[in-house]
Design an enzyme around this catalytic site. Structure first.
Site, mmCIF file in Angstrom:
data_model
loop_
_atom_site.group_PDB
_atom_site.id
_atom_site.type_symbol
_atom_site.label_atom_id
_atom_site.label_comp_id
_atom_site.label_asym_id
_atom_site.label_seq_id
_atom_site.Cartn_x
_atom_site.Cartn_y
_atom_site.Cartn_z
ATOM 1 N NE ARG A 1 55.810 49.508 43.089
ATOM 2 C CZ ARG A 1 56.211 50.329 42.108
ATOM 3 N NH1 ARG A 1 57.465 50.783 42.088
ATOM 4 N NH2 ARG A 1 55.388 50.695 41.152
ATOM 5 C CG HIS B 1 50.476 45.989 34.917
ATOM 6 N ND1 HIS B 1 49.279 46.137 35.576
ATOM 7 C CD2 HIS B 1 50.488 44.710 34.461
ATOM 8 C CE1 HIS B 1 48.599 45.010 35.541
ATOM 9 N NE2 HIS B 1 49.309 44.120 34.863
#
Length: 866
Positions: free
Chosen positions: A600, A406
């Site tokens: 985020r 990821h």
């Protein structure tokens, strides 16, 4: 933790949580009653009616029984939270038959199962999504109306589950939903964090962290399973001996142990009979209480073992800037994978006496590097506990595991110091060394040239040098039969840069699986206005097959459809305005561009670039306050890691800029800047449907995929973004005219840095940019705290501007100017929004999971009977 050898004894465990009851308040109207207290006894109540049809009455009767017998409440004193809990328990009870049949079918038919290992599952609230999948939403709404409540109010009363933080966890949540909807035999595995990551508050503009006590009132969806408890071992020593057949055997002894206790959450599929399982592990001490210490008066020591052991499942992502945080994080990772693998083996052995078919019956997907310690743990279990030889165990292991990467950021590819590993997991270090030795022997036969030595060193699981470390990403690649990226560009970068040497050695391992989102939560549940409009035109087939949403494209020029489309958007905007204005001292212009960047907080995501644009707009308004500006409301939301001080300073800057802009009379309602605190799934469900513009501004080549971009697209927002992650594929789907692309591309970022990127030249060469940066440097937004933003200025101008904000600034401002011009043309903007939604079909997590099932797991859907 007590030093004990592993035994087969399991503790009897008891749930002991005491919920603080709501204080009932006088209910003058259903709405107020739902918010504050007990329902009026004069309301029509299911406690006294049998007017429902038989099926409806059954659920209503369950609700009444749960209210009385589980919560000990009646019509005179139950509260909104009681109503939510009783309804959730009733729906869960309804699922139990399907859940039991599903698990029974899997076992009796010995089907191949998927086990999805993730340190995060950002589930959000479960009630709404569960009711949609089970088709109980209308029935439950009617029951709530009967007792004077609104189903939406119950949904709002549910606390988000504190099991994740960012896109990684939300992806896992979408995936388990899709697995159940597709009828795939699947388990999710993670940790039952008692306090989540943290609740974010803002005090004087600064992020402040508080415990996220999401379990304060319990979780009605979960089931504690004390019969499924496994011993997890840490530390100790490794002994060797020779068994009767002359083979070398390893014994891991004198370990510090902790129990892992299972908690199950049922995951229903949409309009089918499949109910899969999310199994979460909670740490329990092997010794809750030491009477020797207690009798000596040392009461703290008497419970010290319990406190230390159970810290493992307290908090998601402890601050690993400090050594205790690093230790706890590694403990968490091993704790949940060891419990999971023991559980998988336990299930497998119900139907099998040998491990010859283990990989045929089990696929284990590692969601990023966090669970990669599972590879040596499965080797340990197969060899030390089950008696397999190395070659047989390794064959099973590599055929079972698959790894999803990821990130392309080197600092995010986990590495653990060898001394820490040796202290905590000595047997696993032995196994890792042996894996590495055997692997590098094969690599050396492939890379045979003298100059290949660096390639071999880079492929080693063990990083040599002054600080010897274990590279967990390398371990995941070596021990898996499949390695996938999560967007086409991301996978290309893995193959050609990050893992290029691995790719040349084993190209067949590498593949792409572009991420996706579940339309059931992110459109059907989150945006009923738009969902109902789409269904009224093309039917509801898109809910299970998102490719069918393409059908709305034929209405892209339909004036009446435009009116209905814009009315749906306005409903969402007004709902968000109500939420914001009830919590923040600001008035929002409903006709402004709702410009959202919610994710985020991280430097590479470049929220700071957005701030530079906001200040640019502010300066333009101040210079010409009478000019005809397109009004804009800029919304930020997202959490910064507690130890990530630069990201936290950007949050402070956003709030400082907002304080100036939002209170300047020259600006008025032309521009507002907001930081919406404590970002969560439920807050995203308010922001995303209301947004006009989706900010996807990461430096090209740094975002693996992103899924926020897909959620915004699904809800009709247009994207302003770089050619990064899934933005590239969104552009391919919607066309160049329906997205606002800016900035350097990934290869250009690499090239500009190779040539010697000098951000100071951009600072000096663009007067609008210079003015903005000087305002940050010279305390325009922080006159009472001089100097606090100087590190931001220095990072951009004097310290290399790592993520190329200044290089992309001019292109970004030009793209934003195009956004404003396009927004003036309501017809054109609406048409582009419709085209975006019509071409979102590729980005369903159902499509992604079907590709995993077909191309990696080799798992088939099964039909569960009524």
């Amino acid at each position: 933790m007590a030093a004990k050898k592993a035994t087969t004894t399991k503790p009897s465990t008891k749930a002991a949580s005491k919920a603080k009851a709501d204080v009932p308040a006088k209910a003058s109207a259903p709405k107020e009653s739902a918010a504050n207290g007990a329902a009026k006894s004069s309301h029509k109540s299911i406690f006294f009616t049998d007017s429902h049809n038989p099926e409806s009455y059954s659920l209503a009767n369950q609700f009444a029984e749960n209210m009385e017998f589980r919560l000990a409440k009646d019509k005179t004193n139950f509260t909104l939270r009681d109503a939510y809990t009783a309804l959730a328990l009733s729906v869960r009870d309804r699922m139990m038959r399907k859940w039991l049949r599903t698990q029974q079918h899997y076992t009796e038919n010995d089907v191949k199962k998927v086990h999805y290992l993730s340190l995060e599952f950002l589930m959000g609230r479960l009630l709404g999504n569960t009711l949609i999948n089970l088709q109980y939403d209308k029935e439950c709404a009617d029951i709530m109306t009967d007792i004077g409540f609104n189903l939406d109010q119950l949904r709002e009363s549910e606390k988000d589950m504190g099991l994740g933080n960012g896109g990684l966890g939300r992806l896992a949540a979408c995936f388990v939903d899709s697995m159940a909807t597709l009828g795939l035999p699947a388990f999710g595995y993670g940790i039952r964090y008692e306090y989540g990551i943290f609740d974010q508050d803002i005090e004087k503009g600064y992020q402040v962290e508080h415990p996220d006590n999401w379990l304060k009132y319990g979780c009605p969806w979960e089931m504690m399973r004390p019969d499924l408890t496994y011993r997890i071992r840490f530390g100790g020593t490794v002994m060797t001996d020779i068994d009767a057949s002359g083979r070398l055997r390893f014994q891991w002894t004198d370990t510090d142990d902790v129990w892992a206790v299972a908690y199950d959450i049922p995951i229903p599929g949409f309009k089918n009979n499949t109910v899969n399982n999310l199994r979460l592990w909670q740490a329990k001490s092997t010794e809750d209480f030491n009477f020797d210490y207690f009798n000596k008066g040392d009461y703290a020591a008497a419970v010290a073992d319990k406190t230390t052991s159970e810290t493992i499942s307290k908090v998601l992502y402890p601050n690993d800037n400090i050594d205790p945080g690093k230790i706890l994080r590694l403990k968490q990772q091993y704790f949940f994978v060891s419990a999971t693998l023991q559980d998988i083996i336990h299930q497998y052995k119900v139907n099998h006496k040998t491990f010859k078919k283990f990989a045929e019956k089990n696929a284990i997907q590692l969601n990023d590097t966090h669970p990669s310690i599972a590879i040596p743990e499965l080797m340990r279990l197969l060899m030390d506990e089950e008696g397999l030889e190395w070659d047989a165990a390794w064959d099973v292991t590599t055929k079972t595991f698959a790894y999803t990467n990821h990130t392309v950021m080197a600092e995010a590819l986990e590495k653990w110091d060898v001394p820490l590993f040796e202290q905590m997991l000595p047997r696993h270090l032995n196994i890792i060394y042996e894996i590495n030795h055997r692997y590098l022997e094969k690599v050396r036969k492939f890379y045979t040239q003298p100059q290949d030595i660096r390639k071999i060193e880079g492929m080693s699981i063990v990083e040599e040098g002054a600080r010897k470390r274990i590279r967990m990403a390398n371990l995941a690649i070596v021990g898996s039969h499949s390695v996938n990226g999560v967007a086409a560009l991301h996978t290309h970068i893995l193959k050609t840069d990050i893992f290029a040497d691995f790719y040349r050695f084993e190209p067949e391992k590498f593949n792409n699986k572009t991420n996706g989102i579940t339309q059931r939560r992110w459109l059907k549940e989150a945006n009923p206005y738009l969902s109902d409009l789409i269904t009224s035109k093309i039917g509801d087939g898109w809910i299970k097959d998102l490719s069918k949403i393409k059908g709305i494209e034929k209405y892209k020029s339909d004036a009446k459809f435009h009116d209905a489309w814009n009315a749906a958007k306005q409903h969402c905007k007004l709902n968000l305005i109500q939420y914001i204005e009830s919590r923040y001292p600001v008035k929002i212009n409903p006709d402004s561009i709702f410009d959202a960047q919610v994710k985020r907080m991280h430097e590479y995501k470049r929220q700071l670039l957005n701030v530079l644009h906001v200040i640019t707009l502010y300066n333009r308004i101040k210079d010409n306050p009478q000019s005809d500006f397109v009004p804009r409301t800029v919304m930020f939301a997202g959490k910064a890691a507690p130890g990530y001080y630069f990201a936290k300073s950007v949050i402070k800057l956003i709030n400082a800029v907002g304080d100036i802009v939002n209170n300047d009379p020259d600006v008025g309602d032309k521009l507002k800047v907001l930081f919406l605190k404590n970002y969560s799934v439920s807050l995203a469900e308010k922001i995303i449907p209301a947004s006009d513009l989706s900010e996807q501004t990461s430096t090209a080549g740094f975002e693996a995929s992103g899924t926020g971009n897909m959620k915004f697209q699904l809800n009709g927002a247009l994207t302003i973004g770089t050619m990064d992650g899934a933005n590239v594929e969104i552009r391919e789907e919607v066309g160049d005219d329906n997205i606002f692309i800016f900035g350097l591309e990934a290869d250009e970022v690499v090239d500009i840095k190779k040539k010697g990127y000098d951000p100071f030249q951009y600072y000096q060469g663009n007067q609008e940019l210079k003015r903005v940066l000087d305002m940050i440097q010279y305390n325009f937004f922080n006159r009472n705290e001089p100097g606090i933003f100087k590190p931001i200025f220095d990072a951009l101008v004097h310290q290399g501007d790592k993520y190329c904000l200044l290089a992309d600034y001019e292109s970004y401002i030009q793209a934003q100017d195009r956004v404003a011009a396009e927004f003036r043309n309501k017809k054109s903007w609406t048409e582009k929004a419709i085209i975006n939604v019509a071409n979102v079909g590729k980005f369903s997590s159902d499509r992604t999971i079907q590709q995993y099932a077909d191309e990696i797991w080799n798992v088939k859907s099964v039909e569960i009977s009524e």
